[in-house]
Design a protein around this motif. Structure first.
Motif, PDB file in Angstrom:
ATOM      1  N   CYS A 222       0.788  -0.963   0.203  1.00 24.22           N
ATOM      2  CA  CYS A 222       0.040   0.122  -0.043  1.00 24.22           C
ATOM      3  C   CYS A 222       0.796   1.134  -0.309  1.00 24.22           C
ATOM      4  O   CYS A 222       1.896   1.316   0.555  1.00 24.22           O
ATOM      5  CB  CYS A 222      -0.997   0.020   1.068  1.00 24.22           C
ATOM      6  SG  CYS A 222      -1.857   1.454   1.404  1.00 24.22           S
TER       7      CYS A 222
ATOM      8  N   TYR B  42       0.063   4.170   1.113  1.00 22.47           N
ATOM      9  CA  TYR B  42      -0.156   5.438   2.270  1.00 22.47           C
ATOM     10  C   TYR B  42       0.811   4.864   3.342  1.00 22.47           C
ATOM     11  O   TYR B  42       1.647   5.259   3.247  1.00 22.47           O
ATOM     12  CB  TYR B  42      -1.769   5.159   2.547  1.00 22.47           C
ATOM     13  CG  TYR B  42      -2.534   5.772   1.397  1.00 22.47           C
ATOM     14  CD1 TYR B  42      -2.593   6.855   0.640  1.00 22.47           C
ATOM     15  CD2 TYR B  42      -3.600   4.658   0.806  1.00 22.47           C
ATOM     16  CE1 TYR B  42      -3.148   7.331  -0.384  1.00 22.47           C
ATOM     17  CE2 TYR B  42      -4.412   5.239  -0.205  1.00 22.47           C
ATOM     18  CZ  TYR B  42      -4.086   6.573  -0.985  1.00 22.47           C
ATOM     19  OH  TYR B  42      -5.054   6.868  -1.832  1.00 22.47           O
ATOM     20  N   CYS B  43      -0.022   4.464   4.240  1.00 23.68           N
ATOM     21  CA  CYS B  43       0.832   4.895   5.764  1.00 23.68           C
ATOM     22  C   CYS B  43       1.769   3.659   5.903  1.00 23.68           C
ATOM     23  O   CYS B  43       2.224   2.873   5.334  1.00 23.68           O
ATOM     24  CB  CYS B  43      -0.237   5.058   6.704  1.00 23.68           C
ATOM     25  SG  CYS B  43      -0.586   3.301   7.551  1.00 23.68           S
TER      26      CYS B  43
ATOM     27  N   VAL C  12       2.343   1.379   7.934  1.00 21.28           N
ATOM     28  CA  VAL C  12       2.060   0.121   8.554  1.00 21.28           C
ATOM     29  C   VAL C  12       2.660  -0.810   7.508  1.00 21.28           C
ATOM     30  O   VAL C  12       3.231  -1.781   7.565  1.00 21.28           O
ATOM     31  CB  VAL C  12       0.546  -0.053   8.590  1.00 21.28           C
ATOM     32  CG1 VAL C  12       0.263  -1.744   8.770  1.00 21.28           C
ATOM     33  CG2 VAL C  12      -0.145   0.747   9.677  1.00 21.28           C
ATOM     34  N   GLY C  13       2.485  -0.091   6.107  1.00 22.63           N
ATOM     35  CA  GLY C  13       2.942  -1.083   5.100  1.00 22.63           C
ATOM     36  C   GLY C  13       2.399  -2.351   4.740  1.00 22.63           C
ATOM     37  O   GLY C  13       2.862  -3.519   4.505  1.00 22.63           O
ATOM     38  N   CYS C  14       1.061  -2.184   4.463  1.00 23.19           N
ATOM     39  CA  CYS C  14       0.128  -3.391   4.336  1.00 23.19           C
ATOM     40  C   CYS C  14       0.451  -4.041   2.862  1.00 23.19           C
ATOM     41  O   CYS C  14       0.978  -3.156   1.894  1.00 23.19           O
ATOM     42  CB  CYS C  14      -1.223  -3.138   4.489  1.00 23.19           C
ATOM     43  SG  CYS C  14      -1.714  -2.579   5.923  1.00 23.19           S
TER      44      CYS C  14
ATOM     45  N   LEU D 191      -7.167  -4.577   5.219  1.00 23.33           N
ATOM     46  CA  LEU D 191      -6.717  -3.016   4.767  1.00 23.33           C
ATOM     47  C   LEU D 191      -7.737  -2.206   5.529  1.00 23.33           C
ATOM     48  O   LEU D 191      -8.624  -2.837   5.731  1.00 23.33           O
ATOM     49  CB  LEU D 191      -6.720  -3.110   3.259  1.00 23.33           C
ATOM     50  CG  LEU D 191      -5.937  -4.064   2.375  1.00 23.33           C
ATOM     51  CD1 LEU D 191      -6.235  -3.753   0.942  1.00 23.33           C
ATOM     52  CD2 LEU D 191      -4.478  -3.447   2.513  1.00 23.33           C
ATOM     53  N   CYS D 192      -7.184  -1.034   5.339  1.00 23.63           N
ATOM     54  CA  CYS D 192      -8.195   0.161   5.987  1.00 23.63           C
ATOM     55  C   CYS D 192      -8.983   0.654   4.585  1.00 23.63           C
ATOM     56  O   CYS D 192      -8.779   0.329   3.510  1.00 23.63           O
ATOM     57  CB  CYS D 192      -7.505   1.088   6.883  1.00 23.63           C
ATOM     58  SG  CYS D 192      -6.571   2.522   5.836  1.00 23.63           S
TER      59      CYS D 192
ATOM     60  N   LYS E 194      -8.512   3.269   3.321  1.00 20.80           N
ATOM     61  CA  LYS E 194      -7.835   4.007   2.261  1.00 20.80           C
ATOM     62  C   LYS E 194      -7.090   2.975   1.369  1.00 20.80           C
ATOM     63  O   LYS E 194      -7.100   2.949   0.313  1.00 20.80           O
ATOM     64  CB  LYS E 194      -6.700   4.826   2.924  1.00 20.80           C
ATOM     65  CG  LYS E 194      -7.204   5.977   3.580  1.00 20.80           C
ATOM     66  CD  LYS E 194      -5.949   6.968   4.232  1.00 20.80           C
ATOM     67  CE  LYS E 194      -4.997   6.195   5.211  1.00 20.80           C
ATOM     68  NZ  LYS E 194      -5.839   5.637   6.439  1.00 20.80           N
ATOM     69  N   GLY E 195      -6.633   1.822   1.954  1.00 24.46           N
ATOM     70  CA  GLY E 195      -6.232   0.892   1.314  1.00 24.46           C
ATOM     71  C   GLY E 195      -7.120   0.189   0.321  1.00 24.46           C
ATOM     72  O   GLY E 195      -6.719  -0.128  -1.027  1.00 24.46           O
TER      73      GLY E 195
ATOM     74  N   PRO F 184      -4.448   2.310  10.790  1.00 23.75           N
ATOM     75  CA  PRO F 184      -6.066   1.551  11.222  1.00 23.75           C
ATOM     76  C   PRO F 184      -5.515   0.153  11.499  1.00 23.75           C
ATOM     77  O   PRO F 184      -6.009  -0.542  12.197  1.00 23.75           O
ATOM     78  CB  PRO F 184      -7.035   1.892  10.278  1.00 23.75           C
ATOM     79  CG  PRO F 184      -6.355   3.183   9.478  1.00 23.75           C
ATOM     80  CD  PRO F 184      -4.872   3.103   9.771  1.00 23.75           C
ATOM     81  N   VAL F 185      -4.864  -0.514  10.480  1.00 26.78           N
ATOM     82  CA  VAL F 185      -4.553  -1.993  10.589  1.00 26.78           C
ATOM     83  C   VAL F 185      -3.903  -2.529  11.936  1.00 26.78           C
ATOM     84  O   VAL F 185      -4.228  -3.449  12.541  1.00 26.78           O
ATOM     85  CB  VAL F 185      -4.155  -2.424   9.367  1.00 26.78           C
ATOM     86  CG1 VAL F 185      -3.561  -3.910   9.362  1.00 26.78           C
ATOM     87  CG2 VAL F 185      -5.153  -2.482   8.110  1.00 26.78           C
TER      88      VAL F 185
HETATM   89  S1  SF4 Z   1      -2.917   0.794   7.458  1.00 26.24           S
HETATM   90 FE1  SF4 Z   1      -4.414   1.461   5.655  1.00 26.24          FE
HETATM   91  S2  SF4 Z   1      -3.219   3.190   4.944  1.00 26.24           S
HETATM   92 FE2  SF4 Z   1      -1.738   1.939   6.393  1.00 26.24          FE
HETATM   93  S3  SF4 Z   1      -0.717   0.726   4.770  1.00 26.24           S
HETATM   94 FE3  SF4 Z   1      -2.528  -0.641   5.563  1.00 26.24          FE
HETATM   95  S4  SF4 Z   1      -4.049  -0.343   4.069  1.00 26.24           S
HETATM   96 FE4  SF4 Z   1      -2.348   1.359   3.555  1.00 26.24          FE
END
Ligand code: SF4
Ligand SMILES: Nc1nc2c(c(=O)[nH]1)N[C@H]1C(S)=C(S)[C@@H](COP(=O)(O)OP(=O)(O)OC[C@H]3O[C@@H](n4cnc5c(=O)[nH]c(N)nc54)[C@H](O)[C@@H]3O)O[C@H]1N2
Ligand SMILES: Nc1nc2c(c(=O)[nH]1)N[C@H]1C(S)=C(S)[C@@H](COP(=O)(O)OP(=O)(O)OC[C@H]3O[C@@H](n4cnc5c(=O)[nH]c(N)nc54)[C@H](O)[C@@H]3O)O[C@H]1N2
Ligand SMILES: [Mo]
Length: 896
Positions: A8, A10-11, A13-15, A42-43, A45-46, A179-180
Motif C-alpha cells: 500500500c 499510504y501509511c 504500517v506497510g500493508c 486493509l483500511c 484508504k487501502g 488503522p490496521v
Molecule cells: S493501514 Fe491502511 S493506509 Fe496504512 S498501509 Fe495499511 S491499508 Fe494502507
C-alpha cells in the motif's frame, strides 16, 4: 486478470496488497493474506486504491517547461525537459557553487528513488542540500533514538502489539492514522481485557475513546508529563535499578532533575488530574511489558526531540525495552519514511545511518561511491531551505513527491520563496497540486501501481512494491528521471569519468544500497532483492543470518559508542508561541480517517469524502456559546502569519481554549492553501522539525452575507467524469472570500461547491454556470429575485432526473436538493424552488458497506452494542476502520 503483489502506498504500517489488473487498468485491490504487516487486512484508504487509480484526469502525463521566465509552461518532449533541467542546474552550480541548488524529496519515494536522489545531491553535485518532508514528520524521532539508543530506528516490532500489557499512545491517533495496526491492538485487548491503554492527547480522539485512561493534556506539555510520571515511578520504587546500572548512563542527573516534577505541579502544567498521572505511571512501571506508540503529537513540536527523549527515559528507567511487548515504538507516517532514513536522504545524514558531521563516515561514503569527497557542510533542513530560497541563496529547487505549498507551515512565506526561485522543478504524478502551480518545469512521475522498488515499514520490514500496469502517458519512474538528469549533469561536471549512475533497473540500485549497509546497524547484506518478492524481511539482516531481526537491543547492548543507552535530563519548556489576548486559542492540527495529506489521491475517490465532507474548525461548545457561534458559521482563523476561513464544527472532543483543524484541505478544494496558512515554522533546535501541532490563533465570525451552494452529478457534464468536473471548478475557488469543493457519493458521484462572500464576485456566476453547463435551456429552470440578489438554476436530464443546481443569494433547501440529485423528479418542476425539509449531514461511518450515522444511531438508541451493530447492519465487519467510532457512538448513547 493478473494479480500483482505489492505494498500500500499510504501509511507506514506497510500493508501488503494484491493488485488485480487487466492490460492497462487496475481493477481491484485486496489485502495480501501472506504479508506479516496486515495478514490480509486493509483500511478504508487501502481498499479504495483501485478507485484512486481509475482515471487519468489531473495526472501529469507529459513534461512541461516554461521556455522563458514569463512564458506559460508548455508541453515538451523528455529530451528537452531533461536537457533543460540538467543545463540550468549545472549553470547555477558552476556560477554560484553547489549549495545554490537544493532537492526537496519525500518519504513516499521508494528506497531506490531516494537512493539515487541522495547520490545525485551528495555524490555528484556536492551539496548536502537535500531534505525531505520527513523533516516535518520523523526528524525528532530520529534525533531522539540516536541520542538515547545510539542509532536510528525502533527497537520494537509488530508482534509487540500483541505481547504488550500496557500500551501508552502518546500523540498518536492510531485509530485513524495506522488503522490496521490499531485493529491488531484492539483484538489483543479484546482477548485479554487486563491489558491497559493510556492515551496522551489534547483531543478526545477515537483512539482515546477506546482507552482505559485518557490524559487530555494541554498542547505541548508532554515533557512535563513524562518527567512527572518518572518522578512518581521512582517514588513508588517501580524503576529497575539493575537495568539502569548495567545498561545505561546519565541516570543520576535525570533523577536529580525530576525531583522538581512533582505530580501535583505536573498535573497543573498539563491540566489533568494528579491521580490520573499517578495511575498512568503505575500502569506503566508495574507492567510486565509496557509499549509506547508515538507519532506526530510528540515529533511535530519545538521540543519534539525532548518529548521523545523524556518518553525513552521512562522505558530505560523501568527496563521496558529489548523484550517482547516493550519498548519505545515510533510509528512512521509515510510508507517509506524508514527507507529514506536508511539511505540517508536528509540534509544532516549520510547513506546507511552515517552522519555528515563524521569525517570517517564521509570518507567511507565517498570511497564507496567513487567520488573524491562528500561535502562537510551540513545541508539546510526544510524550513531553513525555503528561507534560503526566499533569500536568493538557493536559486534552483527540485521538488519530488511532496506538495510543500500545502504541507509546510506559514504558506505565504513558502509561496514567496517558490515565486522568488530562479528555477522550480516539480516532479509529481498529479498536475493540480498547489506546488505544481509554481513549477517552471513539470516532470511527470509514474506512481503507485505503475512503478517498482522497495519500502520499509514502521517495524523495519522491507517489502517490494511492484508495477501492475504501465505508466500512463509519458510518465517515468522517479529514479529513472533522476538518473537521466544526473547523467547529463555528469557530462558537464565530470566529463570523461565513468558514470556514477549506471543503473538499468531498481535491483541494481538496491544492491548498491545494500553494499553501503555492510557492517552498519542496519546491515542487510544477507538479503536479496529476489527473496523480498515473496518474503518481506526486517533489518538488520547480516550476511550470516537466515531471517531479519524482530527486536533490537535484546542483549542490553545499545548502539552507542559505550554500548549503554543514554538518559537525557530534559526540562519541560512551553510551546514556541504562547497564546495571548490577541491570539487566545491553541490551534492543533491532525489527520482525518479517510484522507491522505494533500488529497491528490484520496481526493479522487468521492466516497472517501463522506466521513468528513467539509473542511472545519472544531471548537468546544462552551467557547462557541460564549461567542454566540453556531455550527456551520464561517470563521476567520488568524495567526501572526496569515488567515483562512473555515466552517465551525462544535464538539467537546477538544478542550475549551483549544481548536482543531485537519491538515488535508488545500487549494484543490479550498480558496486558500489550508490550515498551514496560519501554522508556525518555529522549529526544534535539535531536529529542525517544525511545530506543526501548535499555533496561537484568533477566531472571529466571518461576515460574508452572500452565500452560494451548487451541486452537480456528472451524468452529462464533463464527459461523466467527476474529476474532470472538479478540474473545471477548481480555478473558480480563488476568486471568493470562502469557497470549498467536495465530492461525494458512490454509484452517483456528486460535486458540491459552497461559497461565501460580501457579494457575488464580478462575472463569477456566469463563469460558474458555464463550468456546470447550466445555461438556459429546456432542461434548466431559473428563478431570479433581483431585489434580494437571489438567483437559482436547476437542471434536469432528458429523462427528468435531477442533475444539478446553483442556489445563490438564498441557500435554504440546498441539503434537501442534494439528497434528490440523481433521482427522478416527480411533481411540477417549479416546486424545486420551494425549500424542502432540511436534511441533517448524515456521515458515512462504514465505508465498506456504506452505512450512515443515522442508521447506526437508530440501532444504538435501541440499545445495540458494537457486536449487535456488526451483526445487524454489517458495519465494522469488513475492514474494521470504523470500529473505534462505533464504540464511541455506543458510549455517547449511554451517557445521554
Ligand atoms: S493501514 Fe491502511 S493506509 Fe496504512 S498501509 Fe495499511 S491499508 Fe494502507
Ligand atoms: N488517515 C490518514 N492516515 C495517515 C496519514 C494521513 O494523511 N491520513 N498520514 C500518515 C503520516 S505521514 C503520519 S506522520 C501519521 C500521523 O499520525 P498521527 O500522529 O497519529 O496523526 P495526527 O492526527 O497528525 O496527530 C496525532 C495526534 O496528536 C495530537 N496532538 C496534538 N498536539 C499534541 C501534543 O502536544 N501532545 C500530544 N501528546 N498529542 C498532541 C493530535 O490531537 C492528534 O490526535 O499518519 C499517517 N497515516
Ligand atoms: N499543519 C500540518 N501540516 C503538516 C502536518 C500536520 O500534521 N499538520 N503533517 C506533516 C507531515 S507528518 C507530512 S508527512 C507532510 C506530508 O506532506 P506532503 O509531502 O506535501 O504530502 P502529500 O500530499 O502526500 O504529497 C505527496 C505528493 O507526491 C505526489 N505523488 C504521489 N505519488 C507519487 C510518485 O510516485 N512520484 C512522485 N514524484 N510524486 C508522487 C502526490 O501527488 C503529492 O503531490 O505534511 C506535513 N504537514
Ligand atoms: Mo508524516
Amino acid at each position: 486478470m493478473a494479480i500483482t503483489r505489492s505494498t500500500c502506498c499510504y501509511c507506514g504500517v506497510g500493508c501488503g496488497v494484491l493488485i488485480e489488473s487487466t492490460a492497462d487498468q487496475i481493477t481491484g485491490v485486496q489485502g495480501d493474506p501472506a504479508h506479516p504487516a496486515n495478514w490480509g487486512q486493509l483500511c478504508t484508504k487501502g481498499l479504495s486504491l483501485a478507485q484512486s487509480a481509475a482515471s487519468l484526469t489531473n495526472r501529469a502525463l507529459y513534461p512541461e517547461l516554461r521556455l522563458t521566465r514569463d512564458a506559460l509552461r508548455e508541453r515538451v518532449d523528455w529530451a528537452m525537459a531533461l536537457d533543460s533541467v540538467a543545463e540550468r542546474f549545472a549553470d547555477i552550480i558552476e556560477q554560484h557553487g553547489p549549495d545554490a541548488v537544493a532537492f526537496y524529496v519525500s518519504g513516499q519515494l521508494l528506497t531506490e528513488d531516494y537512493y539515487v536522489f541522495n547520490k545525485l545531491a551528495k555524490g555528484l553535485v556536492g551539496t548536502n542540500n537535500i531534505d525531505t518532508n520527513s523533516r516535518l514528520c520523523m526528524s525528532s524521532a530520529v534525533t531522539g533514538y540516536k541520542m538515547a539508543l545510539g542509532a536510528d530506528g525502533p527497537p520494537t516490532c509488530y508482534d509487540d502489539l500483541e505481547a504488550a500489557h500496557t500500551v501508552l499512545f502518546a500523540g498518536s491517533n492510531m485509530a485513524y492514522a495506522h488503522p490496521v495496526l490499531f485493529r491488531r491492538l484492539a483484538a489483543a485487548k479484546a482477548a485479554n481485557p487486563a491489558v491497559k491503554w493510556i492515551v496522551i492527547d489534547p483531543r478526545r480522539t477515537d483512539t482515546a475513546v477506546m482507552a482505559d485512561l485518557h490524559l487530555q493534556i494541554q498542547p505541548g506539555t508532554d515533557v512535563a508529563l513524562f518527567n512527572g510520571m518518572l518522578h512518581h515511578l521512582l517514588w513508588e520504587g517501580l524503576a529497575d535499578p539493575q537495568f539502569i546500572a548495567a545498561h545505561t548512563t546519565g541516570f543520576a542527573e535525570l533523577k536529580t532533575m525530576v525531583r522538581d516534577y512533582t505530580p501535583k505541579m505536573v498535573a497543573e502544567i498539563c491540566g489533568i488530574l494528579e491521580e490520573d498521572l499517578r495511575l498512568a505511571a503505575e500502569w506503566f512501571g508495574a507492567s510486565p511489558a509496557a509499549l509506547s506508540l508515538y507519532c506526530m503529537g510528540l515529533n511535530q513540536s519545538s521540543h519534539g526531540t525532548d518529548k521523545n527523549l523524556a518518553l525513552i527515559n521512562l522505558h530505560l528507567a523501568t527496563g521496558q525495552i529489548g523484550k517482547p511487548g516493550a519498548g519505545p515504538f515510533s510509528l512512521t507516517g509515510q510508507p517509506n519514511a524508514m527507507g529514506g532514513r536508511e539511505v540517508g536522504g536528509m540534509a544532516t545524514m549520510l547513506a546507511a545511518h552515517r552522519d555528515i558531521a563524521n569525517a570517517e563516515h564521509r570518507a567511507e561514503v565517498a570511497a564507496l561511491w567513487g567520488v573524491d569527497s562528500v561535502s562537510a557542510q551540513p545541508g539546510l533542513p526544510a524550513i531553513a531551505m525555503f528561507d534560503a530560497i526566499k533569500a536568493g541563496k538557493i536559486k534552483a529547487i527540485w521538488i519530488v513527491c511532496s506538495n510543500p505549498a500545502h504541507s509546510l507551515p506559514n504558506l505565504a512565506h513558502v509561496r514567496l520563496a517558490l515565486g522568488a526561485a530562479e528555477l522550480v522543478v516539480v516532479q509529481d504524478a498529479f498536475i493540480n497540486t498547489d506546488t505544481v502551480a509554481f513549477a517552471d518545469v513539470v516532470l511527470p512521475a509514474s506512481s503507485w501501481g505503475e512503478k517498482s522498488g522497495t519500502v520499509t515499514n514502521s517495524e523495519r520490514r522491507i517489502s517490494r512494491v511492484n508495477a501492475a500496469v504501465a505508466a500512463p502517458g509519458e510518465a517515468k519512474a522517479d529514479w529513472e528521471i533522476a538518473v537521466a538528469v544526473a547523467q547529463r549533469i555528469e557530462a558537464r561536471l565530470r566529463p570523461d569519468k565513468p558514470t556514477l549512475f549506471p543503473y538499468v533497473d531498481t535491483e541494481m540500485i538496491f544492491n548498491e544500497h545494500r553494499l553501503l549497509t555492510q557492517g552498519r546497524d542496519l546491515d542487510i547484506s544477507g538479503l536479496s532483492y529476489a527473496q523480498l518478492a515473496t518474503s518481506p524481511q526486517q533489518w538488520p539482516f547480516p550476511a550470516d543470518a537466515s531471517h531479519g531481526q524482530a527486536r533490537r537491543y535484546t542483549d542490553g547492548v545499545f548502539a552507542t559508542h559505550d554500548g549503554k543507552a543514554h538518559f537525557h535530563a530534559v526540562q519541560y519548556l512551553p510551546v514556541a508561541e504562547a497564546t495571548n489576548s490577541r491570539f487566545p486559542f491553541h490551534l492543533i492540527t491532525g489527520r482525518l480517517r479517510d484522507q491522505w495529506h494533500g488529497m491528490s489521491r484520496t481526493g479522487r475517490v468521492p466516497a472517501l469524502f463522506e466521513h468528513s465532507a467539509e473542511p472545519a474548525l472544531t471548537m468546544h461548545p462552551l467557547d462557541a456559546e460564549r461567542r454566540s457561534l453556531k455550527a456551520g458559521d464561517l470563521l476567520k482563523v488568524s495567526s501572526k502569519r496569515g488567515s483562512l476561513i473555515l466552517p465551525l464544527d462544535i464538539a467537546d472532543s477538544v478542550a475549551s481554549g483549544t481548536v482543531f483543524a485537519a491538515m488535508h484541505w488545500n487549494g484543490q478544494f479550498l480558496n486558500s492553501g489550508g490550515i498551514n496558512e496560519v501554522c508556525s515554522s518555529a522549529v526544534d533546535a535539535k531536529s529542525a522539525q517544525p511545530e506543526l501541532k501548535h499555533a496561537a490563533v484568533r477566531v472571529e465570525k466571518a461576515e460574508l452575507p452572500w452565500r452560494l451552494v451548487a451541486a452537480m452529478s456528472v451524468e452529462d457534464v464533463a464527459g461523466g467524469d467527476i474529476l474532470a468536473l472538479h478540474a473545471i471548478v477548481q480555478p473558480l475557488l480563488q476568486a471568493c472570500a470562502y469557497a470549498s469543493v467536495s465530492l461525494q457519493g458512490r454509484e452517483n458521484p456528486l460535486l458540491v461547491l459552497r461559497v461565501a462572500d460580501m457579494a457575488a464576485p464580478e462575472g463569477w456566476l456566469e463563469r460558474l454556470f458555464t463550468a456546470l453547463q447550466l445555461q438556459p435551456s429546456a432542461n434548466v429552470l431559473q428563478y431570479q429575485d433581483a431585489k434580494r440578489g437571489v438567483i437559482k438554476r436547476v437542471a434536469w436530464s432528458d429523462d427528468a432526473v435531477l442533475r444539478g443546481f446553483v442556489l445563490a443569494g438564498d441557500i435554504a433547501g440546498s441539503a434537501a436538493l442534494i439528497a434528490q440529485l440523481g433521482l427522478v423528479w416527480t411533481g411540477p418542476r417549479i416546486r424545486v424552488f420551494t425549500p424542502g425539509q432540511a436534511v441533517a449531514n448524515d456521515r458515512v461511518i462504514c465505508q465498506c458497506l456504506y452505512v450512515r450515522e443515522s442508521r447506526i444511531l437508530a440501532e444504538v438508541t435501541q440499545g445495540a452494542d458494537v457486536a449487535q451493530l456488526k451483526a445487524k447492519l454489517g458495519c465494522g465487519s469488513v475492514c474494521g476502520s470504523c470500529i473505534p467510532e462505533l464504540t464511541r457512538l455506543c458510549q455517547t448513547a449511554l451517557v445521554c
